[in-house]
Design an enzyme around this catalytic site. Structure first.
Site, short mmCIF file in Angstrom:
data_model
loop_
_atom_site.label_atom_id
_atom_site.label_comp_id
_atom_site.label_asym_id
_atom_site.label_seq_id
_atom_site.Cartn_x
_atom_site.Cartn_y
_atom_site.Cartn_z
N CYS A 65 0.88 -1.17 0.00
CA CYS A 65 0.00 0.00 0.00
C CYS A 65 0.92 1.22 0.00
CB CYS A 65 -1.01 -0.02 1.16
SG CYS A 65 -0.31 0.15 2.81
N HIS A 98 12.13 -15.39 13.40
CA HIS A 98 11.77 -15.27 14.82
C HIS A 98 10.26 -15.26 15.05
CE1 HIS A 98 15.80 -13.62 16.55
NE2 HIS A 98 16.01 -14.46 15.56
O1 LIG Z 1 -1.78 2.91 5.32
C1 LIG Z 1 -2.48 3.23 4.37
C2 LIG Z 1 -1.92 3.27 3.02
O2 LIG Z 1 -0.69 3.92 3.00
C3 LIG Z 1 -2.82 3.76 1.88
O3 LIG Z 1 -2.21 3.33 0.72
C4 LIG Z 1 -3.01 5.25 1.83
O4 LIG Z 1 -3.65 5.74 2.98
C5 LIG Z 1 -3.82 5.65 0.58
O5 LIG Z 1 -3.97 7.03 0.57
P1 LIG Z 1 -4.68 7.77 -0.64
O6 LIG Z 1 -6.08 7.25 -0.72
O7 LIG Z 1 -4.60 9.21 -0.31
O8 LIG Z 1 -3.93 7.42 -1.90
#
Ligand SMILES: O=C[C@H](O)[C@H](O)[C@H](O)COP(=O)(O)O
Length: 150
Positions: A65, A98
């Protein structure tokens, strides 16, 4: 190894690099999306991804992500999943050795394609230690899963 891979919109480009790398290493891959930059909620992808592991279709997962953080929080909600953000090679292998990590999470806004390949190679080459201390600690994680379901 049978692997499941997923990303949200922030991670899908890096996911393509990851898929190419995994293919070159000869792994079997299930791709649960996403497949473009249309916004998608990372918990939905994480749920699909971990379902492949808890359902026995995949042994380990990799989720990308923006930061890896949302992916790891979501994946860790599911019993039987031990997910970790790994942005350095030491964590990538020690988390398996671990902690028996079964989902590695990578942030595409943090890590570039070259480091991602190294992280994945380290993660996949690692095996859970037979050391009794490590086994006892992870058994306690299983106990915590069971207690949270009771
Ligand atoms: O932890 C969450 C992730 O980094 C998401 O990919 C992120 O929040 C996505 O953000 P946006 O919708 O602004 O691209």
């Amino acid at each position: 190894m049978r692997l499941v891979i997923g990303s949200d919109h922030a991670g899908w480009i890096l996911k393509q690099t990851v898929i190419e790398h995994l293919g070159a290493l000869g792994h079997e891959i299930i791709d649960v999306g996403s497949h473009d930059d249309r916004p998608v909620d990372f918990p939905d992808i994480a749920r699909a991804l971990v379902g492949k592991i808890t359902g026995g279709e995949a042994e380990r997962g990799i989720m990308v992500c923006g930061t890896g953080v949302g992916a790891s929080i979501a994946a860790n909600k599911m019993p039987g999943i031990r997910a970790a953000v790994c942005h350095d090679v030491h964590s990538a292998h020690q988390s398996v050795e671990h902690d028996d990590v079964n989902v590695m999470c990578i942030g595409a806004q943090i890590v570039g394609p070259w480091l991602a390949r190294d992280l994945i190679s380290a993660y996949l080459a690692a095996e859970f230690s037979t050391d009794e201390d490590m086994r006892r600690r992870v058994a306690k994680l299983h106990d915590m899963d069971r207690q949270s379901q009771a």
